[in-house]
Scaffold this active site. Structure first.
Site, PDB file in Angstrom:
ATOM      1  N   LYS A  13     -10.508  -0.513 -20.059  1.00  0.00           N
ATOM      2  CA  LYS A  13      -9.510  -0.430 -21.753  1.00  0.00           C
ATOM      3  C   LYS A  13     -10.749  -0.004 -23.104  1.00  0.00           C
ATOM      4  O   LYS A  13      -9.783   0.523 -23.709  1.00  0.00           O
ATOM      5  CB  LYS A  13      -8.857  -1.842 -21.299  1.00  0.00           C
ATOM      6  CG  LYS A  13      -8.506  -2.385 -19.800  1.00  0.00           C
ATOM      7  CD  LYS A  13      -7.571  -3.482 -19.999  1.00  0.00           C
ATOM      8  CE  LYS A  13      -9.182  -4.695 -20.960  1.00  0.00           C
ATOM      9  NZ  LYS A  13      -9.696  -5.220 -19.461  1.00  0.00           N
ATOM     10  N   ARG A  88      -2.194 -11.778 -21.997  1.00  0.00           N
ATOM     11  CA  ARG A  88      -2.595 -11.227 -20.561  1.00  0.00           C
ATOM     12  C   ARG A  88      -1.998 -12.596 -19.987  1.00  0.00           C
ATOM     13  O   ARG A  88      -2.618 -12.905 -19.155  1.00  0.00           O
ATOM     14  CB  ARG A  88      -3.856 -11.892 -20.281  1.00  0.00           C
ATOM     15  CG  ARG A  88      -5.258 -10.710 -21.417  1.00  0.00           C
ATOM     16  CD  ARG A  88      -6.417 -11.680 -21.700  1.00  0.00           C
ATOM     17  NE  ARG A  88      -7.560 -11.085 -21.071  1.00  0.00           N
ATOM     18  CZ  ARG A  88      -8.540 -10.381 -21.282  1.00  0.00           C
ATOM     19  NH1 ARG A  88      -8.327 -10.202 -22.387  1.00  0.00           N
ATOM     20  NH2 ARG A  88      -9.747  -9.686 -20.830  1.00  0.00           N
ATOM     21  N   ARG A 127     -22.496  -3.411 -17.754  1.00  0.00           N
ATOM     22  CA  ARG A 127     -22.034  -2.746 -19.439  1.00  0.00           C
ATOM     23  C   ARG A 127     -22.876  -3.131 -20.026  1.00  0.00           C
ATOM     24  O   ARG A 127     -23.451  -3.828 -19.933  1.00  0.00           O
ATOM     25  CB  ARG A 127     -20.967  -3.500 -19.662  1.00  0.00           C
ATOM     26  CG  ARG A 127     -20.394  -3.716 -20.996  1.00  0.00           C
ATOM     27  CD  ARG A 127     -18.806  -3.613 -21.069  1.00  0.00           C
ATOM     28  NE  ARG A 127     -18.120  -5.310 -20.591  1.00  0.00           N
ATOM     29  CZ  ARG A 127     -17.464  -5.636 -20.479  1.00  0.00           C
ATOM     30  NH1 ARG A 127     -16.207  -4.682 -21.035  1.00  0.00           N
ATOM     31  NH2 ARG A 127     -16.502  -6.861 -20.296  1.00  0.00           N
ATOM     32  N   ARG A 160     -22.911  -8.510 -22.336  1.00  0.00           N
ATOM     33  CA  ARG A 160     -22.488  -9.869 -23.474  1.00  0.00           C
ATOM     34  C   ARG A 160     -22.387 -10.861 -21.809  1.00  0.00           C
ATOM     35  O   ARG A 160     -22.796 -10.828 -21.139  1.00  0.00           O
ATOM     36  CB  ARG A 160     -20.737  -9.121 -22.931  1.00  0.00           C
ATOM     37  CG  ARG A 160     -20.206  -8.798 -24.522  1.00  0.00           C
ATOM     38  CD  ARG A 160     -18.743  -7.617 -23.979  1.00  0.00           C
ATOM     39  NE  ARG A 160     -17.578  -8.576 -23.369  1.00  0.00           N
ATOM     40  CZ  ARG A 160     -16.473  -8.432 -23.003  1.00  0.00           C
ATOM     41  NH1 ARG A 160     -16.298  -8.060 -23.601  1.00  0.00           N
ATOM     42  NH2 ARG A 160     -16.094  -8.929 -22.378  1.00  0.00           N
ATOM     43  N   ARG A 171     -13.958 -14.399 -14.507  1.00  0.00           N
ATOM     44  CA  ARG A 171     -12.629 -13.775 -14.916  1.00  0.00           C
ATOM     45  C   ARG A 171     -12.054 -12.516 -14.382  1.00  0.00           C
ATOM     46  O   ARG A 171     -10.603 -13.451 -14.874  1.00  0.00           O
ATOM     47  CB  ARG A 171     -13.041 -13.157 -15.727  1.00  0.00           C
ATOM     48  CG  ARG A 171     -13.944 -13.583 -17.113  1.00  0.00           C
ATOM     49  CD  ARG A 171     -15.163 -12.764 -17.822  1.00  0.00           C
ATOM     50  NE  ARG A 171     -14.202 -11.801 -18.909  1.00  0.00           N
ATOM     51  CZ  ARG A 171     -15.240 -10.253 -18.943  1.00  0.00           C
ATOM     52  NH1 ARG A 171     -16.045 -10.645 -18.912  1.00  0.00           N
ATOM     53  NH2 ARG A 171     -14.524 -10.101 -20.277  1.00  0.00           N
TER      54      ARG A 171
HETATM   55  P1  ADP Z   1     -12.736  -3.099 -20.365  1.00  0.00           P
HETATM   56  O1  ADP Z   1     -12.351  -3.334 -22.213  1.00  0.00           O
HETATM   57  O2  ADP Z   1     -11.523  -2.572 -19.256  1.00  0.00           O
HETATM   58  O3  ADP Z   1     -13.563  -4.440 -20.073  1.00  0.00           O
HETATM   59  P2  ADP Z   1     -14.608  -1.142 -20.513  1.00  0.00           P
HETATM   60  O4  ADP Z   1     -14.217   0.067 -21.283  1.00  0.00           O
HETATM   61  O5  ADP Z   1     -15.907  -2.593 -21.378  1.00  0.00           O
HETATM   62  O6  ADP Z   1     -13.669  -2.379 -20.095  1.00  0.00           O
HETATM   63  O7  ADP Z   1     -15.726  -0.572 -19.282  1.00  0.00           O
HETATM   64  C1  ADP Z   1     -16.175  -1.645 -18.789  1.00  0.00           C
HETATM   65  C2  ADP Z   1     -18.050  -0.806 -18.028  1.00  0.00           C
HETATM   66  O8  ADP Z   1     -17.688   0.332 -17.683  1.00  0.00           O
HETATM   67  C3  ADP Z   1     -18.409  -0.118 -19.529  1.00  0.00           C
HETATM   68  O9  ADP Z   1     -19.914  -0.281 -19.414  1.00  0.00           O
HETATM   69  C4  ADP Z   1     -17.873   1.683 -19.530  1.00  0.00           C
HETATM   70  O10 ADP Z   1     -18.886   2.301 -19.943  1.00  0.00           O
HETATM   71  C5  ADP Z   1     -18.381   1.498 -18.218  1.00  0.00           C
HETATM   72  N1  ADP Z   1     -16.746   2.370 -17.735  1.00  0.00           N
HETATM   73  C6  ADP Z   1     -15.590   2.585 -18.454  1.00  0.00           C
HETATM   74  N2  ADP Z   1     -14.941   3.551 -17.838  1.00  0.00           N
HETATM   75  C7  ADP Z   1     -15.163   3.759 -16.451  1.00  0.00           C
HETATM   76  C8  ADP Z   1     -15.054   4.936 -15.757  1.00  0.00           C
HETATM   77  N3  ADP Z   1     -14.333   5.790 -15.305  1.00  0.00           N
HETATM   78  N4  ADP Z   1     -16.110   4.965 -14.801  1.00  0.00           N
HETATM   79  C9  ADP Z   1     -17.751   4.588 -14.557  1.00  0.00           C
HETATM   80  N5  ADP Z   1     -17.949   3.486 -15.662  1.00  0.00           N
HETATM   81  C10 ADP Z   1     -17.057   3.022 -16.851  1.00  0.00           C
HETATM   82  P1  AMP Z   2     -12.339  -8.380 -23.386  1.00  0.00           P
HETATM   83  O1  AMP Z   2     -13.387  -8.402 -24.414  1.00  0.00           O
HETATM   84  O2  AMP Z   2     -11.031  -7.880 -23.673  1.00  0.00           O
HETATM   85  O3  AMP Z   2     -12.516  -8.509 -21.722  1.00  0.00           O
HETATM   86  O4  AMP Z   2     -11.961 -10.901 -23.386  1.00  0.00           O
HETATM   87  C1  AMP Z   2     -12.628 -11.322 -23.877  1.00  0.00           C
HETATM   88  C2  AMP Z   2     -12.258 -12.752 -23.542  1.00  0.00           C
HETATM   89  O5  AMP Z   2     -11.590 -12.769 -24.582  1.00  0.00           O
HETATM   90  C3  AMP Z   2     -11.517 -12.811 -22.324  1.00  0.00           C
HETATM   91  O6  AMP Z   2     -11.786 -13.543 -20.965  1.00  0.00           O
HETATM   92  C4  AMP Z   2     -10.835 -14.212 -23.294  1.00  0.00           C
HETATM   93  O7  AMP Z   2     -11.447 -15.510 -23.273  1.00  0.00           O
HETATM   94  C5  AMP Z   2     -10.613 -13.547 -24.603  1.00  0.00           C
HETATM   95  N1  AMP Z   2      -9.173 -13.041 -25.070  1.00  0.00           N
HETATM   96  C6  AMP Z   2      -9.159 -12.128 -24.597  1.00  0.00           C
HETATM   97  N2  AMP Z   2      -8.117 -11.757 -25.391  1.00  0.00           N
HETATM   98  C7  AMP Z   2      -6.840 -12.488 -24.270  1.00  0.00           C
HETATM   99  C8  AMP Z   2      -5.887 -13.357 -24.361  1.00  0.00           C
HETATM  100  N3  AMP Z   2      -5.141 -11.893 -24.950  1.00  0.00           N
HETATM  101  N4  AMP Z   2      -5.388 -14.231 -24.467  1.00  0.00           N
HETATM  102  C9  AMP Z   2      -6.379 -15.019 -24.278  1.00  0.00           C
HETATM  103  N5  AMP Z   2      -7.871 -15.190 -23.735  1.00  0.00           N
HETATM  104  C10 AMP Z   2      -8.508 -13.737 -24.156  1.00  0.00           C
END
Ligand code: ADP
Ligand code: AMP
Length: 216
Positions: A13, A88, A127, A160, A171
């Protein structure tokens, strides 16, 4: 355009949101990023959110909803926004709609990055994020040009705290129980757009653009 991007943690995302925000000139609002910034600045909001995040749980709805409503009321969101990581829960989704409805407004699309669980652990444990600007990398799929350093600002990149395997599993459970049911809410309204999240980063982006371009 008022858009939500959703999907399980690690679906991509944040990665896609940065490109969408740039291409369509709409602010990218990530609740996770806002919470992390508040934690690093040791604000009251950060203190309230920290333990939930560290444990892989959701921050309570009341805190999260008021945060988002305040943010999308700011002037840079007048012509659109991209929400990443919010809503969410169905409760958050309804609250968002009610807020928009007050101004006779509505969401244009909810983009769902769909991918099987087997991809997720690998994506999340690989990541790495920049400690300063929040840019996101992956040790295998999207490595920085110089190992350990952010391409954008040169700061250190780290794992992270909530990307360790046990917290990732928690999660994913939270996603299944609390977020997955929300899909039906958007599906019924006909605004849910499924995207194959198993593709490469560039192909996922192209698929999203195809959907968004077909709407304007
Ligand atoms: P989210 O915001 O949904 O938690 P991220 O955008 O941070 O996910 O992506 C999670 C990890 O996967 C990151 O390390 C990113 O670089 C990698 N990633 C994202 N999209 C892809 C993809 N299409 N193929 C491979 N790796 C990806
Ligand atoms: P993310 O960066 O989107 O993966 O979010 C990291 C963490 O932030 C999640 O695991 C939750 O603990 C908190 N968080 C982010 N967005 C929300 C939401 N919309 N509602 C509740 N918790 C959230």
């Amino acid at each position: 355009m008022k858009i939500v991007i959703m999907g399980p943690p690690g679906a991509g995302k944040g990665t896609q949101a940065k490109s969408i925000s740039h291409k369509y000139s709409i602010p990218h609002i990530s609740t996770g990023d806002i919470f992390r910034k508040n934690i690093s600045e040791k604000t009251e909001l950060g203190n309230r959110a920290k333990s939930y995040m560290d444990n892989g749980e959701l921050v309570p709805d009341d805190i999260t909803i008021s945060l988002v409503v305040d943010r999308i009321t700011q002037s840079d969101c007048k012509d659109g926004f991209l929400l990443d990581g919010f809503p969410r829960t169905t409760f958050q989704a309804v609250a968002l709609d009610e807020h928009l409805k007050k101004n006779e407004d509505y969401l244009d699309a909810v983009i769902l990055l769909d991918l099987p669980k087997k991809f997720i652990l690998d994506r999340m444990t690989g990541r790495r994020v920049c400690t300063t600007c929040g840019a996101s990398y992956h040790i295998k799929y999207n490595p920085p040009r110089v190992a350990g350093k952010c391409d954008v600002c040169g700061s250190a990149i780290i794992q992270r705290k909530d990307d360790i395997e046990d917290t990732v599993k928690e999660r994913l459970e939270v996603y299944d129980l609390q977020t997955q049911p929300m899909l039906e809410y958007y599906n019924k309204r006909g605004i849910l757009k499924n995207i194959d999240g198993t593709q490469s980063i560039d192909s996922v982006f192209q698929s999203i653009c195809n959907v968004l371009n077909s709407m304007v």
